[in-house]
Design a protein around this motif. Structure first.
Motif, short mmCIF file in Angstrom:
data_model
loop_
_atom_site.label_atom_id
_atom_site.label_comp_id
_atom_site.label_asym_id
_atom_site.label_seq_id
_atom_site.Cartn_x
_atom_site.Cartn_y
_atom_site.Cartn_z
N TRP A 133 14.45 10.85 17.99
CA TRP A 133 15.49 11.90 16.96
C TRP A 133 15.11 13.19 17.57
O TRP A 133 14.01 13.60 17.70
CB TRP A 133 14.89 11.57 15.57
N CYS A 134 16.29 13.74 17.73
CA CYS A 134 16.15 15.22 18.13
C CYS A 134 16.49 16.22 16.95
O CYS A 134 17.35 16.23 16.39
CB CYS A 134 17.36 15.69 19.28
N PRO A 135 15.38 16.85 16.37
CA PRO A 135 15.48 17.83 15.12
C PRO A 135 16.16 18.92 15.48
O PRO A 135 17.07 19.37 14.66
CB PRO A 135 14.02 18.11 15.18
N SER A 136 16.46 19.21 16.64
CA SER A 136 17.55 20.28 16.89
C SER A 136 18.97 20.00 16.82
O SER A 136 19.94 20.45 16.14
CB SER A 136 17.18 21.26 18.14
N CYS A 137 19.18 18.87 17.48
CA CYS A 137 20.62 18.23 17.43
C CYS A 137 20.92 17.46 16.55
O CYS A 137 22.13 17.08 16.28
CB CYS A 137 20.73 17.66 18.84
N GLN A 138 19.91 17.22 15.75
CA GLN A 138 20.20 16.43 14.29
C GLN A 138 20.81 15.05 14.62
O GLN A 138 21.88 14.82 13.84
CB GLN A 138 20.98 17.34 13.19
N VAL A 168 11.55 15.20 25.90
CA VAL A 168 12.24 15.91 25.41
C VAL A 168 13.90 15.68 25.40
O VAL A 168 14.28 15.06 26.28
CB VAL A 168 12.11 17.54 25.91
N CYS A 169 14.57 16.35 24.42
CA CYS A 169 16.15 15.82 24.54
C CYS A 169 16.71 16.72 25.87
O CYS A 169 16.30 17.70 26.02
CB CYS A 169 16.68 16.54 23.38
N GLU A 170 17.36 15.66 26.18
CA GLU A 170 18.15 15.95 27.60
C GLU A 170 18.86 17.11 27.67
O GLU A 170 19.18 18.03 28.54
CB GLU A 170 18.92 14.88 27.98
N ARG A 171 19.57 17.49 26.34
CA ARG A 171 20.56 18.41 26.21
C ARG A 171 19.76 19.78 26.05
O ARG A 171 19.89 20.73 26.62
CB ARG A 171 21.50 18.30 24.91
N CYS A 172 19.01 19.85 24.71
CA CYS A 172 18.40 21.26 24.07
C CYS A 172 16.93 21.15 24.62
O CYS A 172 16.35 22.34 24.24
CB CYS A 172 18.74 21.14 22.94
N LYS A 173 16.23 20.37 25.21
CA LYS A 173 14.83 20.31 25.56
C LYS A 173 13.96 20.57 24.57
O LYS A 173 12.85 20.87 24.65
CB LYS A 173 14.83 21.55 26.42
#
Ligand code: ANZ
Ligand code: ZN
Length: 787
Positions: free
Chosen positions: A158-163, A175-180
């Motif tokens: 779960w990416c807490p930033s990309c929700q 880490v999330c590939e998009r927003c790190k």
């Protein structure tokens, strides 16, 4: 002659190509097909970057060359239009994603057209169009029907930033590939595609395709095949048993303790028998709160806790050994439990040192720990055997089972986001999970929802969207409100290009038969285990469904190297070092930009931008154009060998995608041509330049008074006899009397020698247009013309 006006020349050429429909791929053509594909771009608001130009120019050169060699070329472009950036932009600016995406596409289209890329625009597609995502949903249903799409509750990223949740492939080093942002684990019910069912074929298929080794290796490692064994370790006091997965059953006699992952299903049972239950529970709770990255860090000191009062029995030695719970053992791999062999495994060794556990060496040789193979020791009746050979026997001896495990996990495709293709599923209280009937596709993405993310899909807040009646029983039902990972949309787009306007099928069997598989695919290396793995999976599913006859989508793959900024760093908006291709096209022209980028170095290597060198490319373009002023009759006989060598070398280099060396050769040839070039040779040279600088070549073609377009002409063929650079002096005689001499390659043909001789003023005067009665030619020595 007037200065080279790139604006005028490029606009005129582009208009001419469009009017003539030059780049349309014809299904009914009898010419051999060639499908040349670029990874379609995500239309970001920032517009085209120099890396796009690099890859797209490379395939454009390749495509133009293929057409000139009589191929029917399919060279399409479209838009990978769904995705988070458009949605995030929408949240910031309150612009609907549809609007910002369409604006970005418009800009991309303008930029791409300005580069003179030879795409078949009649096949343009966008994954966000209902006519397209209808088929994305159809693919979902196909996988569902085949038992390859399922919904399950699982621990997910779960990416807490990309929700939103993410696939394993979208988590890079935790880490999330998009927003790190550091990814968390959550227990959620989600949709998965069963990529694991194809693990072995995704592996073996790599052997038959022409891809960069680095990409194949990355896929192999990602799939991670391990051959090993499952062995049961009974627990003392009749508490059951623990199954471990090991690739080293030969070290079984050295297994001095057992380790379970914190999430192992047996942990609860063991807790009820543990003397230190409270501490064990505390350890498990803490471990489950860690991210995978925290747990796996190589440098991190091993942690763990013994389950006191519980013992396991090594099935080979029959000795009681302690049982631990430690987070270096992962719940998601193997059986979630290991036999620890500290004498021969690095991690077990470190753990044993920390907890003062016994170390029993069972293989001779090496240091401590020793990870290699060799002669067994301390291994009962197996002592003295070769460890590799003993593996099977030991597994048999303790009643184990040989198994193959893969690291690959199923592909989690649900996303709690708005800007994607809705998952075509309905939940009915009576019928359960019901797929949307094919005739009801597409499930339209409502355009009037509030897309602010809250951790639940924005679609869930649209009543009109999710309140539906069950297609099976008619009872009130609820529509699935998650959308699909955008990598689902891009897993099949190369099929759509074959038949982009079909409203009955995702593509007709005959169109697929005609164009696919893709012959050459070029794109960035960042997709090695994402798009490129998923697309292969989709293709295998289609193959097994009997829809296609092949099972690898991309026969030949190449990556373009990263273009760095002038300062050697990555181009980035925040560093202010981004080169905008628009500026270069405006100032110097598309042909200059194309030549510049292709001349920077080999396609696949990383290379820094250098503004100074652009003027060099521009000068090359201007000099080629000025060859029109250098036309002479006759040209020097020493030019033909250079020209023919250039035909050969440029053709070979394009085939091998070595565009920088092809351009070097064109430059060598230009130096010679500037000394004087015949009309005929200039015609050839224009055709050689055509794939690289298509507008310039078109202008030359017109100035030479040729009909049609240079891009409809044939690639010139070379005279092999002219390829030798070495020249000898051949004496020219008329009726046996010496009249001059010409430099010629020793193997020059009689025609070539005669032409060269006629080009001498002294001979031209004597012969005028007369046909000689007889020619006596001794290659390398003399040509005697009898009149
Ligand atoms: C005993 C042993 C002795 C091992 C030895 C290795 C060397 P690959 O090759 O990656 O498949 N293992 C098994 N399941 C695990 C899990 N869930 N979490 C962490 N480690 C796990 O690795 C297989 C090896 O990794 C297995 O073989 C096991 O340790 C460990 F000298 O078993 B071995
Ligand atoms: Zn994220």
């Amino acid at each position: 002659m007037v200065a080279y006006n790139h604006k005028k020349i490029e606009e005129a050429a582009q208009k001419k190509w469009e009017e003539r429909g030059l780049y349309h791929a014809h299904v009914d053509s009898s010419h051999p097909k060639e499908y040349i594909l670029d990874m379609f771009p995500y239309p970001s608001g920032a517009g085209l970057h120099t890396g796009h130009v690099e890859g797209y120019t490379a395939t454009d050169i390749y495509a133009r060359f293929a057409r000139m060699n009589g191929r029917e070329v399919l060279h399409p472009i479209g838009w990978d239009a769904f995705g988070l950036p458009a949605e995030n932009y929408a949240i910031k600016t309150h612009t609907p994603p549809r609007k910002s995406t369409d604006a970005a596409i418009k800009n991309f289209r303008r930029q791409i057209k300005a580069l003179g890329l030879s795409y078949d625009w009649s096949r343009e597609i966008g994954t966000h169009e209902p006519e397209y995502y209808r088929w994305t949903q159809w693919f979902f249903l196909l996988l569902y029907k085949k038992g390859l799409a399922y919904r399950a509750k699982a621990k997910v990223n779960w990416c807490p930033s990309c929700q939103t949740v993410l696939a394993n492939e979208q988590v890079v080093e935790g880490v999330c590939e998009r927003c790190k942002t550091e990814v968390e684990q959550r227990e959620l019910e989600q949709w998965f595609f069963k990529t694991t069912q194809y693990a072995n074929r995704l592996l073996t298929g790599l052997d038959k395709i022409d891809w960069p080794d680095s990409t194949k290796i990355a896929q192999r490692n990602w799939i991670g095949k391990s051959e090993g064994a499952e062995i049961e370790f009974p627990l003392a006091r009749g508490l059951g048993s623990v199954k471990v997965f090991t690739t080293r059953p030969d070290t079984l006699y050295g297994a001095t303790y057992l380790v379970l992952a914190p999430e192992h299903s047996l942990s609860e049972t063991l807790l009820t028998h543990a003397d230190n239950a409270r501490e064990v529970r505390a350890y498990i709770t803490a471990a489950l709160h860690k991210t995978d990255r925290e747990r796996n860090a190589e440098e991190k000191e091993k942690t763990g806790i013994e389950v006191r009062g519980v013992k396991a029995i090594n099935p080979a030695t029959r000795k009681e050994i302690p049982v631990f719970i430690a987070d270096y053992v992962l719940g998601s791999y193997g059986t979630g439990a290991i036999m620890a062999v500290p004498a021969h495994d690095e991690r077990d060794w470190a753990f044993a040192q920390k907890f003062s556990l016994p170390v029993v060496r069972v293989i001779e040789g090496g240091g401590e720990p020793y990870g290699g193979s060799g002669t067994l020791m301390n291994s009962g009746s197996f002592t003295g055997m070769d460890s590799e050979k003993a593996k099977r026997e030991i597994v048999k001896h303790v009643g184990g089972k040989s198994v193959t495990k893969y690291r690959l996990r199923d592909w989690l495709i649900s996303r709690q986001r708005y800007w994607g293709a809705p998952i075509p599923i309905i939940y009915c209280a009576v019928c359960g999970t019901v797929p949307v009937p094919e005739k009801d596709l597409p499930v339209l993405l409502p355009e009037d929802v509030d897309f602010m993310p809250t951790g639940e899909s924005p679609l869930a807040r649209s009543k009109s969207f999710h309140q539906v009646s069950c297609p099976r029983c008619g009872a009130p039902a609820r529509r699935e409100s998650d959308t699909m990972d955008t990598f689902v949309c891009s897993s099949w787009y190369y099929y759509r290009f074959a038949d982009p306007h079909n409203d009955k099928e995702f593509a007709s069997p005959s169109a697929i038969e005609k164009w696919l598989p893709v012959d050459l695919y070029v794109g960035g290396a960042e997709h090695t285990v994402l798009h490129l793995l998923y697309a292969r999976f989709f293709t295998k599913v289609l193959h097994d469904a009997g829809i296609i006859s092949f099972d690898e989508p991309f026969i030949k793959l190449r990556h373009q190297g990263l273009i760095l900024a002038e300062d050697g760093r990555k181009m980035s908006k925040s560093l202010g070092n981004v080169i905008n291709p628009d500026d270069v096209v405006n100032k110097y022209g598309a042909d200059t930009l194309r030549i510049y980028e292709m001349f920077m170095g080999p396609l696949d290597v990383q290379k820094p931008w250098n503004t100074k060198n652009i003027t060099g490319a521009r000068r090359f373009v201007e000099r080629v154009y000025r060859l029109l002023e250098k036309r002479t009759v006759p040209e020097s006989p020493s030019f033909a060998p250079v020209l023919h060598k250039t035909i050969k070398k440029v053709g070979e280099d394009i085939t091998a995608l070595k565009f920088n060396t092809a351009i070097s050769q064109l430059m060598i040839c230009l130096n010679e041509a500037e000394k004087g070039i015949s009309e005929n040779s200039l015609n050839i040279y224009a055709r050689l330049v055509a794939p690289f600088a298509p507008h310039l070549a078109e202008a030359l073609w017109e100035e030479l008074g040729e009909e049609g377009s240079v891009h409809e002409s044939a690639w010139p063929s070379y005279d092999a006899s002219l390829l030798f650079e070495q020249v000898v002096t051949v004496v020219v005689q008329i009726n046996g009397k010496r009249r001059g001499e010409v430099p010629l390659p020793p193997q020059a043909s009689e025609d070539t020698a005669l032409a060269a001789a006629r080009a001498l003023p002294a001979i031209a005067d004597k012969l005028s247009a007369a046909t000689p009665k007889r020619v006596i030619y001794v290659p390398g020595r003399v040509i005697n013309i009898v009149v």
